[in-house]
Scaffold this motif. Structure first.
Motif, PDB file in Angstrom:
ATOM      1  N   VAL A  39       0.857  -1.198   0.000  1.00  0.00           N
ATOM      2  CA  VAL A  39       0.000   0.000   0.000  1.00  0.00           C
ATOM      3  C   VAL A  39       0.893   1.248   0.000  1.00  0.00           C
ATOM      4  O   VAL A  39       0.625   2.223  -0.711  1.00  0.00           O
ATOM      5  N   ARG A  42       1.523   3.916  11.405  1.00  0.00           N
ATOM      6  CA  ARG A  42       0.926   3.414  12.660  1.00  0.00           C
ATOM      7  C   ARG A  42       0.723   1.898  12.582  1.00  0.00           C
ATOM      8  O   ARG A  42       1.109   1.160  13.491  1.00  0.00           O
ATOM      9  N   ARG A  94       0.308   8.963   7.491  1.00  0.00           N
ATOM     10  CA  ARG A  94       0.233   8.875   8.945  1.00  0.00           C
ATOM     11  C   ARG A  94      -0.060   7.436   9.407  1.00  0.00           C
ATOM     12  O   ARG A  94       0.620   6.882  10.265  1.00  0.00           O
ATOM     13  N   HIS A  95      -1.096   6.859   8.838  1.00  0.00           N
ATOM     14  CA  HIS A  95      -1.629   5.635   9.437  1.00  0.00           C
ATOM     15  C   HIS A  95      -0.956   4.352   8.946  1.00  0.00           C
ATOM     16  O   HIS A  95      -0.959   3.354   9.674  1.00  0.00           O
ATOM     17  N   LEU A  96      -0.367   4.356   7.757  1.00  0.00           N
ATOM     18  CA  LEU A  96       0.398   3.166   7.354  1.00  0.00           C
ATOM     19  C   LEU A  96       1.573   2.974   8.311  1.00  0.00           C
ATOM     20  O   LEU A  96       1.946   1.847   8.651  1.00  0.00           O
ATOM     21  N   GLN A 130      -5.901  14.473   0.868  1.00  0.00           N
ATOM     22  CA  GLN A 130      -6.385  14.017   2.173  1.00  0.00           C
ATOM     23  C   GLN A 130      -6.097  12.520   2.371  1.00  0.00           C
ATOM     24  O   GLN A 130      -5.666  12.094   3.448  1.00  0.00           O
ATOM     25  N   PHE A 131      -6.312  11.744   1.309  1.00  0.00           N
ATOM     26  CA  PHE A 131      -5.968  10.319   1.404  1.00  0.00           C
ATOM     27  C   PHE A 131      -4.446  10.127   1.486  1.00  0.00           C
ATOM     28  O   PHE A 131      -3.964   9.276   2.228  1.00  0.00           O
ATOM     29  N   LYS A 133       5.307  16.331  10.560  1.00  0.00           N
ATOM     30  CA  LYS A 133       4.246  16.234  11.573  1.00  0.00           C
ATOM     31  C   LYS A 133       3.673  14.822  11.621  1.00  0.00           C
ATOM     32  O   LYS A 133       3.452  14.254  12.684  1.00  0.00           O
ATOM     33  N   ARG A 134       3.431  14.262  10.448  1.00  0.00           N
ATOM     34  CA  ARG A 134       2.744  12.966  10.396  1.00  0.00           C
ATOM     35  C   ARG A 134       3.616  11.824  10.901  1.00  0.00           C
ATOM     36  O   ARG A 134       3.116  10.808  11.354  1.00  0.00           O
ATOM     37  N   ALA A 138      -2.271  12.133   2.818  1.00  0.00           N
ATOM     38  CA  ALA A 138      -1.816  12.483   4.167  1.00  0.00           C
ATOM     39  C   ALA A 138      -2.257  11.419   5.176  1.00  0.00           C
ATOM     40  O   ALA A 138      -1.484  11.009   6.053  1.00  0.00           O
ATOM     41  N   TRP A 139      -3.518  10.990   5.054  1.00  0.00           N
ATOM     42  CA  TRP A 139      -4.025   9.970   5.995  1.00  0.00           C
ATOM     43  C   TRP A 139      -3.159   8.709   5.924  1.00  0.00           C
ATOM     44  O   TRP A 139      -2.753   8.151   6.944  1.00  0.00           O
ATOM     45  N   LEU A 140      -2.898   8.286   4.693  1.00  0.00           N
ATOM     46  CA  LEU A 140      -2.140   7.035   4.535  1.00  0.00           C
ATOM     47  C   LEU A 140      -0.702   7.187   5.047  1.00  0.00           C
ATOM     48  O   LEU A 140      -0.154   6.261   5.634  1.00  0.00           O
ATOM     49  N   GLN A 190      -7.096  20.939   0.041  1.00  0.00           N
ATOM     50  CA  GLN A 190      -8.539  20.661   0.001  1.00  0.00           C
ATOM     51  C   GLN A 190      -8.889  19.468  -0.883  1.00  0.00           C
ATOM     52  O   GLN A 190     -10.036  19.016  -0.881  1.00  0.00           O
ATOM     53  N   ASN A 214       5.955  12.150  13.292  1.00  0.00           N
ATOM     54  CA  ASN A 214       6.493  12.464  14.629  1.00  0.00           C
ATOM     55  C   ASN A 214       7.982  12.800  14.600  1.00  0.00           C
ATOM     56  O   ASN A 214       8.768  12.276  15.389  1.00  0.00           O
TER      57      ASN A 214
END
Lengths: 340, 93
Positions: free
Chosen positions: A22, A61, A57-59, A50-51, A281-282, A53-55, A45, A284
């Motif tokens: 992914v 995690r 961060r969370h991949l 948005q996807f 930021k994403r 940035a989300w990915l 926007q 850390n």
């Protein structure tokens, strides 16, 4: 307290491979969908961003935390890992060392507990670092060899200091390339150093030692080394600490000695800086943005360094060509010498 | 490791999407783990002569597909009925 059930190795590897796949899609497809020429506020926007940035961060995690996270998997082998790390004459730990606030305030890389607070942190980090750069996952080691070649071009050091050596991945090419040199790796993280020393011991390496020390204030004598190197250290430091590291390097370098830092520094475009500061930021790593704003050349000149060179670094073949489109770190190599 | 009490960063306009996409990706990971395991089991069974992979991988006959249709419809219904927005049992609005 009963912990979560164990995860078998096949399921762990399948989940981690899935996460990496992914991330590869993110690196190549999602990143290249972003309109690099649009105003930053417009990019923010878009659903694509948005996807993206989300990915990002969370991949990261998923990689470290939760049911299939590296921490949970390695935690099953805690006793064995700690047993491996007992007694190693290649390692000097400093139990009195005060870890800086910037180091303990956040869990760097989203690594639960950071790199320092858990006995198995080095092993967890080693596993995580295998897939730091998705497209270079299989050849990430190659990056360290490339730096070793640059750092020692037409130069044969006999005493080398590897600052922030972590679990020793950056130190290995130096002690292997220069078996007659005395190589010392330093880091703040005792768990990482224990793994570095364990690996060196297992490989019967005779010319390396690891010390727990802060690169801002090392226990070494003036002018002791003729090569100082770091890999991915500076971007983790607040500006004052970066200046202190350079000053310390200058102190322990012999006249004519060389210094090489591989890091993320040259970010020429507005879009690049936007992505880089978002990553900071994403992931850390709060000081990535302040680092790229510093005038490193001027600082080094002020501290008495000569022959300063700050250039983009080709971490694998073709990544600096204009038609290379996937996401990548802004790899930069900083070279300097102490005046004779 | 215990989770922190720090609110997670938000990336979508609606924070619910941030959370629900997390659920989706966690489920996707589980699907891949199961898929990987199933393929491994099939390979072991085929190597031991217990199953014939060629037969397993062949296109199902019309008869088999028809036999499975009821189950398939029930599966789809269970999935999609969530989109009606209607109460399954009579209750308060």
């Amino acid at each position: 307290m009963v912990g979560p059930p164990n995860i078998d190795a096949r399921s762990f590897v399948a989940a981690q491979d899935f996460i990496l796949s992914v991330k590869t899609h993110w690196t190549t497809k999602l990143y290249t969908q972003l309109d690099q020429n649009a105003p930053i506020e417009e990019i923010k926007q878009t659903v694509d961003y948005q996807f993206f940035a989300w990915l990002e961060r969370h991949l990261q995690r998923y990689k470290y935390s939760g049911r299939y996270g590296i921490h949970h998997f390695q935690n099953q082998f805690r006793e064995e890992i700690i047993e491996n790390f007992s007694d190693n004459d290649l390692l000097i730990l400093d139990k009195e060392l005060n870890l800086p606030d910037y180091y303990t305030a956040v869990d760097i890389h989203q690594h639960p507990g950071g790199l320092w607070s858990d006995d198995i942190a080095g092993t967890v980090y080693e596993r995580g670092a295998r897939s730091t750069t998705p497209l270079g996952a299989a050849t990430h080691q190659d990056l360290h060899h490339r730096l070793t070649t640059i750092a020692t071009s037409q130069y044969k050091p006999d005493k080398i200091l590897d600052m922030a050596c972590g679990f020793g991945k950056s130190t290995q090419p130096f002690y292997n390339a220069f078996p007659d040199a005395n190589v010392i790796g330093i880091d703040l993280s005792a768990p990482c150093l224990k793994l570095a020393a364990y690996v060196a011991k297992q490989n019967q390496v005779k010319n390396v030692n690891y010390h727990q020390a802060n690169a801002e204030k090392t226990p070494f004598k003036n002018e002791e080394f003729n090569l100082i190197t770091s890999t991915m250290l500076l971007h983790e430091l607040p500006p004052e600490s970066i200046k202190a590291v350079f000053a310390e390097a200058h102190r322990v370098l012999a006249p004519g000695g060389k210094m090489t830092h591989l890091d993320f520094y040259l970010v020429p475009t507005k879009f690049g800086r936007f992505i880089h500061s978002g990553h900071s930021k994403r992931n850390n790593e709060p000081f990535m943005e302040s680092f790229i704003k510093m005038d490193i050349k001027q600082i080094l000149e002020n501290q008495g360094f000569k022959n300063i060179s700050i250039e983009p670094f080709e971490e694998s073949d073709g990544t600096l060509t204009s038609d290379y489109k996937p996401w990548r770190f802004p790899w930069t190599v900083i070279l300097a010498e102490k005046a004779i | 490791m215990q989770p922190t009490t720090i609110p997670e960063q938000q990336f979508f306009d609606d924070p619910a999407l941030d959370r629900v996409f997390g659920v989706v990706m966690a489920l996707a990971t589980e699907v891949y783990v199961l898929r990987d395991r199933q393929r491994a089991i099939e390979k072991i069974l085929a190597n031991q002569g217990v199953i014939d992979l060629e037969t397993l991988n062949a296109e199902p006959s019309d008869e088999e597909r028809a036999t499975n249709q009821l189950d398939r419809n029930e599966f789809v219904n269970h999935l999609m009925e969530n989109l009606t927005g209607l109460q399954a049992s009579k209750g308060l609005k």
